[in-house]
Write an enzyme that holds these catalytic residues in place. Structure first.
Site, mmCIF file in Angstrom:
data_model
loop_
_atom_site.group_PDB
_atom_site.id
_atom_site.type_symbol
_atom_site.label_atom_id
_atom_site.label_comp_id
_atom_site.label_asym_id
_atom_site.label_seq_id
_atom_site.Cartn_x
_atom_site.Cartn_y
_atom_site.Cartn_z
ATOM 1 N N CYS A 125 5.336 7.644 7.906
ATOM 2 C CA CYS A 125 4.946 6.238 8.025
ATOM 3 C C CYS A 125 3.502 5.966 7.728
ATOM 4 O O CYS A 125 2.606 6.324 8.439
ATOM 5 C CB CYS A 125 5.157 5.582 9.372
ATOM 6 S SG CYS A 125 4.585 3.867 9.278
ATOM 7 N N CYS A 184 2.492 0.624 5.702
ATOM 8 C CA CYS A 184 1.790 -0.635 5.898
ATOM 9 C C CYS A 184 0.307 -0.372 6.067
ATOM 10 O O CYS A 184 -0.194 0.683 5.728
ATOM 11 C CB CYS A 184 2.389 -1.396 7.070
ATOM 12 S SG CYS A 184 2.519 -0.432 8.572
ATOM 13 N N SER A 185 -0.393 -1.310 6.606
ATOM 14 C CA SER A 185 -1.852 -1.207 6.608
ATOM 15 C C SER A 185 -2.373 -0.499 7.845
ATOM 16 O O SER A 185 -3.563 -0.502 8.097
ATOM 17 C CB SER A 185 -2.463 -2.602 6.489
ATOM 18 O OG SER A 185 -2.063 -3.379 7.601
ATOM 19 N N CYS A 186 -1.501 0.112 8.631
ATOM 20 C CA CYS A 186 -1.973 0.653 9.900
ATOM 21 C C CYS A 186 -2.258 2.143 9.856
ATOM 22 O O CYS A 186 -2.501 2.757 10.876
ATOM 23 C CB CYS A 186 -0.996 0.335 11.016
ATOM 24 S SG CYS A 186 0.656 0.891 10.680
#
Lengths: 213, 121
Positions: A114, A117-119
């Site tokens: 994972c 996304c931007s995290c």
């Protein structure tokens, strides 16, 4: 927006995990336009960016790992409260994310998935590899971690367990790789040079003492 | 050694490592850099055109004293250049920028941020 009344012990649930600053969004907009016009190819851009993999972000994670290898007290703190231990070195995530350190041992190898996304905590781990963001990697890593690792040239004995960790919006992982043999005499700076980005997400191992230079 | 010597020469003040490679504080900075490299390779603009566009932004009043806005200037210069070359318009660029921001906000954790995720598209 704060109309939920019955989730008193959850904080920040209205907080969006994904956010682009104006300039980040502008870069994406330029990429979109230039791709549509056939002037750039996202794969070519990724390839250039990837050559700067070690030049992006502070790669603070390598220093965290080197300290954990050298100082048992710090390793213990990292194990019990990675967020505070990492913050004590002055490294904090931009979104105040919680970090958890998972330690590789002779019995267990850890792999993190994972980063779509931007995290992704790049301020600690450095830039994610291009392939790491690909959806097939994520799903395959969960189903067949041993096979995926094998493709990356990491062949683990069948007796070694593999644990796969999937980040959540609140919790990000850093893998603490096993300290290579023959590195007893190295100081923390030299040790940090052995800690690759891939070893901190579990798709690689730390470099051996001989590989350092 | 690096393959982008001319770009580096045409980009005064670019943050660099001791080995002379550019360094980036955040991934988007490397993306902006890489796009500029590609556009030049494709002959979309010359280094002198690039250097002029970049200088124009770098010497604007109101820059930060610590130069931490270097890549903001870089992106502004690239935006300016592609509009001046009529590759796109400011309106379209602004529209897409806002669309990407909405798309990011609308994308749940764990899913890739795609432009299609913008609810207004």
């Amino acid at each position: 927006m704060t109309s939920h009344s019955d989730d008193g012990d959850h904080h920040d649930h209205d907080h969006h995990d994904n956010h682009f600053s104006a300039v980040q969004a502008r870069v994406k907009a330029l990429e979109t336009v230039l791709t549509q016009k056939g002037l750039i190819d996202p794969a070519a851009i990724d390839a250039i960016v990837d050559t700067y993999e070690t030049k992006i972000g502070p790669r603070n994670g390598a220093r965290v790992v080197a300290k954990a290898w050298s100082e048992p007290d710090f390793a213990g703190w990292l194990r019990s409260d990675a967020t505070a231990a990492i913050a004590s070195l002055g490294y904090t995530g931009r979104q105040g994310e919680h970090m958890r350190a998972v330690f590789n041992t002779p019995e267990t190898h850890n792999l993190v998935v994972c980063t779509l996304c931007s995290c992704y905590p790049w301020s600690v781990l450095g830039l994610p590899p291009v392939w790491y963001k690909a959806p097939p990697y994520r799903s395959r890593a969960v189903i067949d971690p041993r096979g995926v690792l094998d493709e990356f040239g990491v062949t683990l004995p069948d007796t070694k367990k593999i644990r796969v960790w999937d980040s959540t919006a609140e919790l990000r992982y850093i893998v603490i790789p096993e300290r290579p043999f023959g590195t007893e005499s190295l100081d923390q700076q030299a040790l940090a040079d052995l800690v690759t980005r891939d070893s901190m997400i579990g798709t690689g191992l730390a470099k051996s003492a001989g590989e350092a230079r | 050694m690096n393959a982008f010597e001319p770009l580096l020469a045409g980009s005064p003040g670019l943050p660099k490592s001791n080995e002379g490679d550019p360094v980036f504080a955040e991934p988007w900075q490397a993306e902006a850099f890489a796009m500029t490299v590609r556009l030049h390779e494709k002959g979309v603009f010359s280094w002198s055109e690039w250097a002029e566009a970049l200088s124009h932004e770098l010497y604007k009043p109101g820059r930060k004293a610590d130069a931490s806005d270097y890549f903001d200037c870089w992106v502004a210069a690239l935006s300016r250049l592609v509009t001046e070359l009529s590759i796109t318009s400011w309106d379209h660029l602004d529209h897409l920028t806002q669309s990407w921001q909405r798309a990011a906000e609308a994308t749940p954790h764990g899913k890739p941020i795609l432009l299609e995720n913008d609810p207004q598209r």
